[in-house]
Design a protein around this motif. Structure first.
Motif, PDB file in Angstrom:
ATOM      1  N   ALA A   3      11.513 -39.356  24.817  1.00 46.04           N
ATOM      2  CA  ALA A   3      10.329 -39.506  23.964  1.00 46.04           C
ATOM      3  C   ALA A   3       9.152 -39.859  24.863  1.00 46.04           C
ATOM      4  O   ALA A   3       9.321 -40.185  26.039  1.00 46.04           O
ATOM      5  CB  ALA A   3      10.554 -40.590  22.911  1.00 46.04           C
ATOM      6  N   MET A   4       7.952 -39.780  24.300  1.00 42.79           N
ATOM      7  CA  MET A   4       6.756 -40.116  25.055  1.00 42.79           C
ATOM      8  C   MET A   4       6.720 -41.618  25.312  1.00 42.79           C
ATOM      9  O   MET A   4       6.931 -42.427  24.412  1.00 42.79           O
ATOM     10  CB  MET A   4       5.513 -39.690  24.266  1.00 42.79           C
ATOM     11  N   VAL A   5       6.489 -42.015  26.557  1.00 42.99           N
ATOM     12  CA  VAL A   5       6.459 -43.426  26.932  1.00 42.99           C
ATOM     13  C   VAL A   5       5.135 -44.039  26.505  1.00 42.99           C
ATOM     14  O   VAL A   5       4.068 -43.450  26.675  1.00 42.99           O
ATOM     15  CB  VAL A   5       6.636 -43.585  28.450  1.00 42.99           C
ATOM     16  N   SER A   6       5.220 -45.231  25.937  1.00 44.46           N
ATOM     17  CA  SER A   6       4.021 -45.960  25.526  1.00 44.46           C
ATOM     18  C   SER A   6       4.035 -47.331  26.183  1.00 44.46           C
ATOM     19  O   SER A   6       5.064 -48.011  26.204  1.00 44.46           O
ATOM     20  CB  SER A   6       3.983 -46.111  24.000  1.00 44.46           C
ATOM     21  N   TYR A   7       2.912 -47.694  26.758  1.00 41.28           N
ATOM     22  CA  TYR A   7       2.782 -49.056  27.288  1.00 41.28           C
ATOM     23  C   TYR A   7       1.361 -49.545  27.058  1.00 41.28           C
ATOM     24  O   TYR A   7       0.424 -48.765  26.871  1.00 41.28           O
ATOM     25  CB  TYR A   7       3.155 -49.140  28.776  1.00 41.28           C
ATOM     26  N   ARG A   8       1.210 -50.846  27.043  1.00 42.31           N
ATOM     27  CA  ARG A   8      -0.104 -51.455  26.871  1.00 42.31           C
ATOM     28  C   ARG A   8      -0.461 -52.232  28.132  1.00 42.31           C
ATOM     29  O   ARG A   8       0.408 -52.790  28.815  1.00 42.31           O
ATOM     30  CB  ARG A   8      -0.147 -52.370  25.649  1.00 42.31           C
ATOM     31  N   ILE A   9      -1.751 -52.251  28.445  1.00 39.49           N
ATOM     32  CA  ILE A   9      -2.250 -52.875  29.667  1.00 39.49           C
ATOM     33  C   ILE A   9      -3.406 -53.812  29.309  1.00 39.49           C
ATOM     34  O   ILE A   9      -4.217 -53.499  28.437  1.00 39.49           O
ATOM     35  CB  ILE A   9      -2.738 -51.820  30.672  1.00 39.49           C
ATOM     36  N   ALA A  10      -3.478 -54.937  30.000  1.00 45.03           N
ATOM     37  CA  ALA A  10      -4.609 -55.849  29.853  1.00 45.03           C
ATOM     38  C   ALA A  10      -5.002 -56.359  31.230  1.00 45.03           C
ATOM     39  O   ALA A  10      -4.133 -56.618  32.074  1.00 45.03           O
ATOM     40  CB  ALA A  10      -4.256 -57.009  28.936  1.00 45.03           C
ATOM     41  N   LEU A  11      -6.313 -56.503  31.477  1.00 43.67           N
ATOM     42  CA  LEU A  11      -6.829 -57.017  32.745  1.00 43.67           C
ATOM     43  C   LEU A  11      -7.715 -58.222  32.499  1.00 43.67           C
ATOM     44  O   LEU A  11      -8.500 -58.258  31.546  1.00 43.67           O
ATOM     45  CB  LEU A  11      -7.654 -55.950  33.479  1.00 43.67           C
ATOM     46  N   HIS A  12      -7.598 -59.206  33.393  1.00 38.97           N
ATOM     47  CA  HIS A  12      -8.427 -60.405  33.313  1.00 38.97           C
ATOM     48  C   HIS A  12      -8.666 -60.920  34.728  1.00 38.97           C
ATOM     49  O   HIS A  12      -7.813 -60.751  35.607  1.00 38.97           O
ATOM     50  CB  HIS A  12      -7.736 -61.473  32.462  1.00 38.97           C
ATOM     51  N   ILE A  13      -9.806 -61.536  34.973  1.00 38.60           N
ATOM     52  CA  ILE A  13     -10.106 -62.170  36.253  1.00 38.60           C
ATOM     53  C   ILE A  13     -10.033 -63.675  36.085  1.00 38.60           C
ATOM     54  O   ILE A  13     -10.619 -64.233  35.150  1.00 38.60           O
ATOM     55  CB  ILE A  13     -11.496 -61.758  36.781  1.00 38.60           C
ATOM     56  N   GLY A  14      -9.315 -64.350  36.980  1.00 35.13           N
ATOM     57  CA  GLY A  14      -9.203 -65.800  36.905  1.00 35.13           C
ATOM     58  C   GLY A  14      -8.570 -66.378  38.147  1.00 35.13           C
ATOM     59  O   GLY A  14      -8.256 -65.651  39.112  1.00 35.13           O
ATOM     60  N   ASN A  15      -8.372 -67.667  38.134  1.00 31.67           N
ATOM     61  CA  ASN A  15      -7.860 -68.383  39.299  1.00 31.67           C
ATOM     62  C   ASN A  15      -6.409 -68.798  39.116  1.00 31.67           C
ATOM     63  O   ASN A  15      -5.969 -69.078  37.997  1.00 31.67           O
ATOM     64  CB  ASN A  15      -8.693 -69.642  39.558  1.00 31.67           C
ATOM     65  N   THR A  16      -5.702 -68.844  40.211  1.00 30.79           N
ATOM     66  CA  THR A  16      -4.348 -69.396  40.221  1.00 30.79           C
ATOM     67  C   THR A  16      -3.981 -69.784  41.643  1.00 30.79           C
ATOM     68  O   THR A  16      -4.514 -69.222  42.610  1.00 30.79           O
ATOM     69  CB  THR A  16      -3.300 -68.395  39.683  1.00 30.79           C
ATOM     70  N   VAL A  17      -3.088 -70.746  41.767  1.00 34.25           N
ATOM     71  CA  VAL A  17      -2.470 -71.028  43.064  1.00 34.25           C
ATOM     72  C   VAL A  17      -1.504 -69.885  43.353  1.00 34.25           C
ATOM     73  O   VAL A  17      -0.685 -69.532  42.504  1.00 34.25           O
ATOM     74  CB  VAL A  17      -1.728 -72.373  43.033  1.00 34.25           C
ATOM     75  N   TYR A  18      -1.618 -69.293  44.531  1.00 32.60           N
ATOM     76  CA  TYR A  18      -0.748 -68.170  44.859  1.00 32.60           C
ATOM     77  C   TYR A  18       0.594 -68.661  45.386  1.00 32.60           C
ATOM     78  O   TYR A  18       0.662 -69.516  46.271  1.00 32.60           O
ATOM     79  CB  TYR A  18      -1.400 -67.259  45.904  1.00 32.60           C
ATOM     80  N   ARG A  19       1.650 -68.111  44.841  1.00 29.05           N
ATOM     81  CA  ARG A  19       2.996 -68.310  45.353  1.00 29.05           C
ATOM     82  C   ARG A  19       3.658 -66.947  45.471  1.00 29.05           C
ATOM     83  O   ARG A  19       3.347 -66.044  44.706  1.00 29.05           O
ATOM     84  CB  ARG A  19       3.814 -69.213  44.418  1.00 29.05           C
TER      85      ARG A  19
END
Length: 325
Positions: free
Chosen positions: A244-260
């Motif tokens: 079947a046709m693949v469906s996905y949803r995407i969201a983008l946001h800019i913000g801060n985090t401690v990188y691990r």
């Protein structure tokens, strides 16, 4: 907020009449023939609504040129007769809202005008994203991963992506049968985000969180995700393994985090991380691509016309990609 409505139509005046009683909006009414004179005395942070029901094509074009020619002015079009066939062209010209007859019948709400004002704020003519001022809370992580070190806080572009409707498919086909189809999707994701500097940071049951370095000048993640939305059908046919046709949803946001590093994020707590999860899992609809207004401010200029207001969520304005037919 100061709102100026240029109209002599009773239904329009009635629809805007209740806003002043809310306390956050002050509405003033003027005649449409006074548009040019009226604009001269309006503060730049005001919001203008123009009733076009009594205008012919020539008068409408002249009025829209006048409105769009005021650099930074936020304006919207009111169309009580539903006469405008191509409302999308209004947004391309700089409008922040389009009000049809059906909307007027329900009355204008404070939420509607605040959303329109917020949308126009990021759409207003300005310099290229490379020259955009960076909010003081941002801690740019650079154009690549060379200077990013675990344990330090940086500003990233967060990408949420998740396959749709797999919970139902899991019940039908079972875990074992779904394992192989998910693997091509994950490979497709990594292949798509890598050219823009993206790294898959966290796997979820049906998707992932991807981090993109952010230098405070532009957000290349927008183009990477844009291509993924356009390429879903090709991926579905050639690689997915689904029938079947693949469906996905995407969201983008800019913000801060401690990188691990990946695999050591289990105890990580960050407001930005919570925000992208909430946006992707609770607000985003299947098959769509969303940006927060923070991302939109740094999106490639050529792509901005492809995004429209999608409402507000958790105190920030959200935009949605207009999907092709």
């Amino acid at each position: 907020m100061e709102i100026f409505v240029f109209s002599e139509t009773r239904s329009v005046i009635a629809a805007f009449g209740g806003l002043s009683r809310k306390g956050r909006c002050n509405v003033s009414f003027m005649k449409t023939g006074e548009l040019k004179k009226g604009l001269a005395g309006i503060a730049p942070d005001s919001l203008v609504y123009l009733d076009v029901s009594r205008m012919d094509d020539a008068a409408l074009k002249k009025a829209l040129r006048l409105l769009s020619g005021n650099n930074g002015l936020r304006y919207a079009v009111v169309d009580p007769k539903n006469a405008i066939k191509d409302s999308g062209a209004l947004f391309h010209g700089g409008a922040c809202d389009y009000i049809r007859r059906e909307t007027l019948q329900g009355g204008m709400t404070e939420k509607r005008v605040l959303c329109a004002a917020a949308f126009r704020r990021v759409e207003a003519p300005r310099n290229e994203p490379e020259e955009t001022g960076v909010p003081s809370i941002y801690k740019p992580s650079g154009r690549d991963w060379k200077e990013i070190r675990p344990g330090h806080e940086y500003t990233f572009c967060f990408m949420f992506i998740e396959l749709d409707n797999l919970k139902e498919s899991k019940k039908t086909f079972g875990d074992a049968n779904l394992l192989n189809p998910i693997e091509p999707f994950l490979r497709h994701l990594e292949r798509s985000v890598t050219p823009a500097g993206g790294k898959v940071w966290m796997w979820t049951e049906y998707g992932a969180i991807v981090l993109f370095p952010f230098d405070g000048r532009r957000c290349d993640a927008v183009l990477a995700c844009f291509k993924m939305m356009l390429g879903r059908k090709v991926f579905s046919i050639e690689e997915s393994g689904f029938n079947a046709m693949v469906s996905y949803r995407i969201a983008l946001h800019i913000g801060n985090t401690v990188y691990r590093v990946k695999g050591e994020t289990g105890t990580l707590v960050a407001d930005s991380l919570n925000s992208i999860f909430h946006l992707g899992q609770k607000f985003a609809r299947p098959g769509h691509f969303y940006l927060t207004s923070e991302v939109f401010a740094f999106a490639p200029k050529a792509l901005r016309d492809f995004f429209v207001p999608a409402g507000s969520y958790e105190g920030r304005e959200i935009l949605r990609m207009r999907l092709p037919l």
